[in-house]
Scaffold this motif. Sequence first.
Motif, PDB file in Angstrom:
ATOM      1  N   ASP A   1       6.716  -3.139  -4.965  1.00  0.00           N
ATOM      2  CA  ASP A   1       5.909  -3.126  -3.739  1.00  0.00           C
ATOM      3  C   ASP A   1       5.755  -1.698  -3.223  1.00  0.00           C
ATOM      4  O   ASP A   1       4.678  -1.305  -2.769  1.00  0.00           O
ATOM      5  CB  ASP A   1       6.568  -3.996  -2.660  1.00  0.00           C
ATOM      6  CG  ASP A   1       6.413  -5.481  -2.961  1.00  0.00           C
ATOM      7  OD1 ASP A   1       5.324  -5.870  -3.434  1.00  0.00           O
ATOM      8  OD2 ASP A   1       7.379  -6.228  -2.745  1.00  0.00           O
ATOM      9  N   CYS A   2       6.850  -0.947  -3.270  1.00  0.00           N
ATOM     10  CA  CYS A   2       6.771   0.434  -2.796  1.00  0.00           C
ATOM     11  C   CYS A   2       7.743   1.317  -3.567  1.00  0.00           C
ATOM     12  O   CYS A   2       8.891   0.921  -3.800  1.00  0.00           O
ATOM     13  CB  CYS A   2       7.087   0.505  -1.298  1.00  0.00           C
ATOM     14  SG  CYS A   2       6.895   2.166  -0.611  1.00  0.00           S
TER      15      CYS A   2
ATOM     16  N   LEU B   1      12.174  -1.287   4.475  1.00  0.00           N
ATOM     17  CA  LEU B   1      11.388  -2.041   3.482  1.00  0.00           C
ATOM     18  C   LEU B   1      12.245  -3.071   2.759  1.00  0.00           C
ATOM     19  O   LEU B   1      11.787  -4.192   2.497  1.00  0.00           O
ATOM     20  CB  LEU B   1      10.753  -1.064   2.484  1.00  0.00           C
ATOM     21  CG  LEU B   1       9.602  -0.231   3.067  1.00  0.00           C
ATOM     22  CD1 LEU B   1       9.265   0.949   2.154  1.00  0.00           C
ATOM     23  CD2 LEU B   1       8.352  -1.093   3.293  1.00  0.00           C
TER      24      LEU B   1
ATOM     25  N   THR C   1       2.332   0.629  -3.420  1.00  0.00           N
ATOM     26  CA  THR C   1       2.252   1.685  -2.407  1.00  0.00           C
ATOM     27  C   THR C   1       3.300   2.751  -2.732  1.00  0.00           C
ATOM     28  O   THR C   1       4.278   2.465  -3.439  1.00  0.00           O
ATOM     29  CB  THR C   1       2.540   1.138  -0.986  1.00  0.00           C
ATOM     30  OG1 THR C   1       3.859   0.581  -0.987  1.00  0.00           O
ATOM     31  CG2 THR C   1       1.539   0.087  -0.544  1.00  0.00           C
TER      32      THR C   1
ATOM     33  N   LEU D   1       5.538   6.026  -0.768  1.00  0.00           N
ATOM     34  CA  LEU D   1       5.860   6.852   0.408  1.00  0.00           C
ATOM     35  C   LEU D   1       6.457   8.166  -0.096  1.00  0.00           C
ATOM     36  O   LEU D   1       7.468   8.169  -0.801  1.00  0.00           O
ATOM     37  CB  LEU D   1       6.872   6.154   1.320  1.00  0.00           C
ATOM     38  CG  LEU D   1       7.356   7.029   2.481  1.00  0.00           C
ATOM     39  CD1 LEU D   1       6.266   7.244   3.517  1.00  0.00           C
ATOM     40  CD2 LEU D   1       8.585   6.432   3.152  1.00  0.00           C
TER      41      LEU D   1
ATOM     42  N   GLU E   1      -0.322   7.153   7.084  1.00  0.00           N
ATOM     43  CA  GLU E   1      -1.041   6.955   5.821  1.00  0.00           C
ATOM     44  C   GLU E   1      -1.892   8.193   5.549  1.00  0.00           C
ATOM     45  O   GLU E   1      -2.481   8.770   6.459  1.00  0.00           O
ATOM     46  CB  GLU E   1      -1.930   5.710   5.879  1.00  0.00           C
ATOM     47  CG  GLU E   1      -2.445   5.310   4.500  1.00  0.00           C
ATOM     48  CD  GLU E   1      -3.076   3.909   4.438  1.00  0.00           C
ATOM     49  OE1 GLU E   1      -3.299   3.417   3.338  1.00  0.00           O
ATOM     50  OE2 GLU E   1      -3.337   3.318   5.513  1.00  0.00           O
TER      51      GLU E   1
ATOM     52  N   GLY F   1      -2.906   3.414   0.536  1.00  0.00           N
ATOM     53  CA  GLY F   1      -1.603   3.006   0.008  1.00  0.00           C
ATOM     54  C   GLY F   1      -0.616   4.148  -0.178  1.00  0.00           C
ATOM     55  O   GLY F   1       0.541   3.918  -0.535  1.00  0.00           O
TER      56      GLY F   1
ATOM     57  N   PHE G   1       1.550   7.014   1.572  1.00  0.00           N
ATOM     58  CA  PHE G   1       2.090   7.388   2.887  1.00  0.00           C
ATOM     59  C   PHE G   1       2.995   8.603   2.752  1.00  0.00           C
ATOM     60  O   PHE G   1       3.462   8.931   1.663  1.00  0.00           O
ATOM     61  CB  PHE G   1       2.892   6.213   3.465  1.00  0.00           C
ATOM     62  CG  PHE G   1       2.039   5.030   3.851  1.00  0.00           C
ATOM     63  CD1 PHE G   1       1.732   4.782   5.180  1.00  0.00           C
ATOM     64  CD2 PHE G   1       1.513   4.181   2.875  1.00  0.00           C
ATOM     65  CE1 PHE G   1       0.939   3.704   5.541  1.00  0.00           C
ATOM     66  CE2 PHE G   1       0.717   3.098   3.231  1.00  0.00           C
ATOM     67  CZ  PHE G   1       0.432   2.867   4.561  1.00  0.00           C
TER      68      PHE G   1
ATOM     69  N   ARG H   1       4.030  -0.195   8.532  1.00  0.00           N
ATOM     70  CA  ARG H   1       2.607  -0.225   8.152  1.00  0.00           C
ATOM     71  C   ARG H   1       2.457  -0.628   6.676  1.00  0.00           C
ATOM     72  O   ARG H   1       1.566  -1.379   6.312  1.00  0.00           O
ATOM     73  CB  ARG H   1       1.972   1.146   8.420  1.00  0.00           C
ATOM     74  CG  ARG H   1       0.524   1.259   8.032  1.00  0.00           C
ATOM     75  CD  ARG H   1      -0.387   0.303   8.825  1.00  0.00           C
ATOM     76  NE  ARG H   1      -1.666   0.152   8.153  1.00  0.00           N
ATOM     77  CZ  ARG H   1      -2.300  -1.010   7.961  1.00  0.00           C
ATOM     78  NH1 ARG H   1      -1.785  -2.145   8.417  1.00  0.00           N
ATOM     79  NH2 ARG H   1      -3.446  -1.050   7.338  1.00  0.00           N
ATOM     80  N   ILE H   2       3.373  -0.136   5.833  1.00  0.00           N
ATOM     81  CA  ILE H   2       3.336  -0.507   4.408  1.00  0.00           C
ATOM     82  C   ILE H   2       3.534  -2.023   4.271  1.00  0.00           C
ATOM     83  O   ILE H   2       2.809  -2.705   3.546  1.00  0.00           O
ATOM     84  CB  ILE H   2       4.417   0.277   3.616  1.00  0.00           C
ATOM     85  CG1 ILE H   2       4.006   1.746   3.483  1.00  0.00           C
ATOM     86  CG2 ILE H   2       4.660  -0.341   2.245  1.00  0.00           C
ATOM     87  CD1 ILE H   2       5.088   2.673   2.961  1.00  0.00           C
ATOM     88  N   ARG H   3       4.493  -2.541   5.004  1.00  0.00           N
ATOM     89  CA  ARG H   3       4.748  -3.992   4.972  1.00  0.00           C
ATOM     90  C   ARG H   3       3.495  -4.767   5.385  1.00  0.00           C
ATOM     91  O   ARG H   3       3.091  -5.732   4.737  1.00  0.00           O
ATOM     92  CB  ARG H   3       5.922  -4.316   5.906  1.00  0.00           C
ATOM     93  CG  ARG H   3       6.353  -5.770   5.890  1.00  0.00           C
ATOM     94  CD  ARG H   3       5.917  -6.492   7.154  1.00  0.00           C
ATOM     95  NE  ARG H   3       6.086  -7.930   6.980  1.00  0.00           N
ATOM     96  CZ  ARG H   3       5.117  -8.820   7.193  1.00  0.00           C
ATOM     97  NH1 ARG H   3       3.903  -8.433   7.577  1.00  0.00           N
ATOM     98  NH2 ARG H   3       5.338 -10.103   7.010  1.00  0.00           N
TER      99      ARG H   3
END
Length: 306
Positions: A7-8, A24, A105, A107, A261, A266, A268, A293-295
């Motif tokens: 997911d990230c 997260l 995504t 970060l 972002e 996607g 960050f 925000r990612i969630r």
Amino acid sequence: MDEHIDDCIIIGAGPAGLTAAIYLARYHLSIRLFDCGTSRAAMIPCTRNHAGFPDGIKGTELLDRMGAQAAKYGALRENRKVERLERKDGVFVVDTDSGTWRARTVLLATGVVNRYPDTLPRPLHDEALSKDLLRYCPVCDGYEVTDKRVAVIGTGEHGTAEALFLRGFTADITLISPHGDHDLDDQCREKLADAGISHVAGPCGGFAMEGGQLAFDTANGRMAFDSVYPAMGSDVRSSLAQMAGAATSDEGCIAVGDHLETNVPGLFAAGDVVIGLDQISHAMGQAGVAATRIRNLLAEERPLRR
Ligand SMILES: Cc1cc2nc3c(=O)[nH]c(=O)nc-3n(C[C@H](O)[C@H](O)[C@H](O)COP(=O)(O)OP(=O)(O)OC[C@H]3O[C@@H](n4cnc5c(N)ncnc54)[C@H](O)[C@@H]3O)c2cc1C
């Protein structure tokens, strides 16, 4: 290549990356942290302005605690350096020195690297730092140099601003040029004179710890100080962002919106790598906003339900 898509993926396990990992992982998302072991927070002998620790806490201990908290909720950590980042067909491809991963995504929490005089050998630099003879952050530890003898190694507007900031803590400040003559315009000279801050030309060399102080040679001869602040700027670690197409400022800081972002969907960024206060509290706050925000972005793509 492993076909699994996280997911990230978080790049950087300093205060920003670790805070995002905790958030997260607690949102029940699959996340992975990459880190190459060079957090600025690990250089802090003892932070005394970080809320919640009245007696202060060593930077490495804070990182260890945060790492344990992230791991407890399932954040996976890879001690690897990320070398390439690109967004391909809506998925991020993360290349490390030993493998490739993919994520919905990313970060970026890669931080910055402080500059210091190249005449200061790294082992001496590290020892002086551990003894509080060398400091980098007046916002963090100006209080600790109250009424002490302090040097700022820098020049121009940046060096002047740092010396003036420190004037709030001590009257004994010398601004020393890292190289030859100072590069100070009339306005800087006036401000320094008004504040009673002397300025001395460089170059700075022959660094040594002498009598509990950090001493070095200047154009005015050998000088010694209780604490020395290099104010020579920093190198922003934003090359991965640029590779992925994210906009950066002239100084290299990653440009972000209110929810951290970048201009790449996607992607960050949080912490020192984004323009801001360069503080642990700020890095953590930004990471909390970015993670949430990612969630919510991922929830727009597929419902996040138990
Ligand atoms: C001497 C010193 C004292 C300080 N004292 C204080 C204080 O008392 N209070 C305070 O609030 N702040 C203090 N600071 C500032 C604080 O350390 C930073 O603001 C904070 O560490 C920023 O966190 P960050 O997560 O953005 O970056 P960092 O902590 O620098 O973490 C960035 C991480 O990214 C990783 N990384 C970078 N590139 C890659 C890559 N390509 N692949 C994998 N990993 C990568 C690095 O290994 C690093 O772990 C101090 C700083 C210094 C230098």
